[in-house]
Design a protein around this motif. Structure first.
Motif, mmCIF file in Angstrom:
data_model
loop_
_atom_site.group_PDB
_atom_site.id
_atom_site.type_symbol
_atom_site.label_atom_id
_atom_site.label_comp_id
_atom_site.label_asym_id
_atom_site.label_seq_id
_atom_site.Cartn_x
_atom_site.Cartn_y
_atom_site.Cartn_z
ATOM 1 N N ILE A 117 -6.070 4.248 -1.033
ATOM 2 C CA ILE A 117 -7.405 4.507 -1.589
ATOM 3 C C ILE A 117 -8.240 5.294 -0.580
ATOM 4 N N GLN A 118 -8.173 4.868 0.665
ATOM 5 C CA GLN A 118 -8.974 5.572 1.679
ATOM 6 C C GLN A 118 -8.464 6.998 1.888
ATOM 7 N N ALA A 119 -7.143 7.164 1.818
ATOM 8 C CA ALA A 119 -6.592 8.513 1.964
ATOM 9 C C ALA A 119 -7.072 9.408 0.817
ATOM 10 N N GLU A 120 -7.248 8.813 -0.358
ATOM 11 C CA GLU A 120 -7.658 9.591 -1.529
ATOM 12 C C GLU A 120 -9.133 9.982 -1.473
ATOM 13 N N TRP A 121 -10.006 9.020 -1.125
ATOM 14 C CA TRP A 121 -11.445 9.275 -1.208
ATOM 15 C C TRP A 121 -12.164 9.287 0.138
ATOM 16 N N HIS A 161 -12.793 6.891 1.994
ATOM 17 C CA HIS A 161 -13.334 5.564 2.259
ATOM 18 C C HIS A 161 -12.882 4.666 1.114
ATOM 19 N N VAL A 162 -13.209 3.393 1.198
ATOM 20 C CA VAL A 162 -12.862 2.488 0.102
ATOM 21 C C VAL A 162 -14.127 2.285 -0.729
ATOM 22 N N PRO A 163 -14.250 3.000 -1.847
ATOM 23 C CA PRO A 163 -15.475 2.910 -2.645
ATOM 24 C C PRO A 163 -15.707 1.478 -3.126
ATOM 25 N N GLU A 164 -16.952 1.072 -3.091
ATOM 26 C CA GLU A 164 -17.278 -0.284 -3.524
ATOM 27 C C GLU A 164 -16.808 -0.529 -4.954
ATOM 28 N N GLU A 165 -16.883 0.545 -5.759
ATOM 29 C CA GLU A 165 -16.506 0.419 -7.174
ATOM 30 C C GLU A 165 -15.025 0.093 -7.333
ATOM 31 N N ALA A 166 -14.229 0.381 -6.318
ATOM 32 C CA ALA A 166 -12.788 0.126 -6.422
ATOM 33 C C ALA A 166 -12.465 -1.345 -6.210
ATOM 34 N N GLN A 167 -13.343 -2.035 -5.507
ATOM 35 C CA GLN A 167 -12.996 -3.388 -5.074
ATOM 36 C C GLN A 167 -12.813 -4.390 -6.222
ATOM 37 N N PRO A 168 -13.717 -4.432 -7.229
ATOM 38 C CA PRO A 168 -13.483 -5.373 -8.336
ATOM 39 C C PRO A 168 -12.244 -5.021 -9.153
ATOM 40 N N VAL A 169 -11.962 -3.732 -9.268
ATOM 41 C CA VAL A 169 -10.778 -3.301 -10.022
ATOM 42 C C VAL A 169 -9.525 -3.789 -9.302
ATOM 43 N N LEU A 170 -9.544 -3.616 -7.998
ATOM 44 C CA LEU A 170 -8.424 -4.033 -7.172
ATOM 45 C C LEU A 170 -8.254 -5.556 -7.217
ATOM 46 N N ALA A 171 -9.372 -6.257 -7.137
ATOM 47 C CA ALA A 171 -9.318 -7.718 -7.168
ATOM 48 C C ALA A 171 -8.682 -8.203 -8.465
ATOM 49 N N ALA A 172 -9.120 -7.622 -9.591
ATOM 50 C CA ALA A 172 -8.587 -8.040 -10.895
ATOM 51 C C ALA A 172 -7.091 -7.739 -10.978
ATOM 52 N N ALA A 173 -6.701 -6.568 -10.484
ATOM 53 C CA ALA A 173 -5.299 -6.163 -10.595
ATOM 54 C C ALA A 173 -4.385 -7.034 -9.744
ATOM 55 N N LEU A 174 -4.904 -7.526 -8.614
ATOM 56 C CA LEU A 174 -4.053 -8.294 -7.697
ATOM 57 C C LEU A 174 -4.272 -9.803 -7.816
ATOM 58 N N GLY A 175 -5.116 -10.206 -8.771
ATOM 59 C CA GLY A 175 -5.361 -11.634 -8.959
ATOM 60 C C GLY A 175 -6.113 -12.246 -7.784
ATOM 61 N N MET A 176 -6.988 -11.466 -7.189
ATOM 62 C CA MET A 176 -7.787 -11.960 -6.071
ATOM 63 C C MET A 176 -9.254 -12.004 -6.492
#
Ligand code: FES
Length: 159
Positions: free
Chosen positions: A35-39, A41-56
């Motif tokens: 994600i950081q390589a793509e943008w 940084h790690v956009p805040e908007e990515a974090q809930p999506v990532l959490a849902a996808a990984l069950g975290m």
């Protein structure tokens, strides 16, 4: 720099990155690196999506992003100049070099030049202790650094 959240392809690309690495053991860190390589940084908007996808939980993802210094939560310059501030480099003048570089760039640690080209970050050992003081721009390392060599490295990186 616009927020990736305004980018129509953001969620699509994010889903691709997650799908490509979700099956790995301990997928969170590699996914965050991609994600950081793509943008940049790690956009805040990515974090809930990532959490849902990984069950975290969001807090767990946020905790990991903020624990590791390599993950940035906001956009930085197109290039990052890192100056080593650890012991061996300190003993060889890293503090004085850092002063000179900060004065030359007109920015402090964690700041970006007004043209958005270069961000200055401290780093704590680059493994070049025998060639202290050391610096890094992108993938390029510099030993026995001084202001002129740092300027040259930055120029060669196109920053
Ligand atoms: S202390 Fe600076 S490279 Fe190791």
């Amino acid at each position: 720099m616009t927020s990736p959240a305004t980018d129509a392809d953001f969620l699509l690309r994010l889903d691709e990155i997650i799908a490509a690495h979700k099956g790995r053991e301990g997928p969170l860190l590699p996914i965050l690196h991609y994600i950081q390589a793509e943008w940049g940084h790690v956009p805040e908007e990515a974090q809930p999506v990532l959490a849902a996808a990984l069950g975290m939980t969001r807090a767990e993802v946020h905790g990991v992003v903020s624990f590791y210094h390599d993950f940035r939560d906001h956009p930085q310059g197109r290039h990052v100049l890192r100056l080593c501030r650890a012991e061996a480099c300190q003993s060889m003048g890293a503090d004085a070099l850092a002063e000179e570089v900060r004065a030359a760039l007109g920015i402090d640690w964690h700041e970006t030049t007004p043209d958005g080209r270069l961000t200055l970050e401290p780093v704590f050992c680059l493994g070049l202790c025998a060639c202290a003081p050391s610096a890094q721009v992108g993938d390029r390392l510099l030993g026995r650094a001084n202001l002129a060599k740092v300027r040259q490295l930055v120029a060669e990186a196109g920053a």
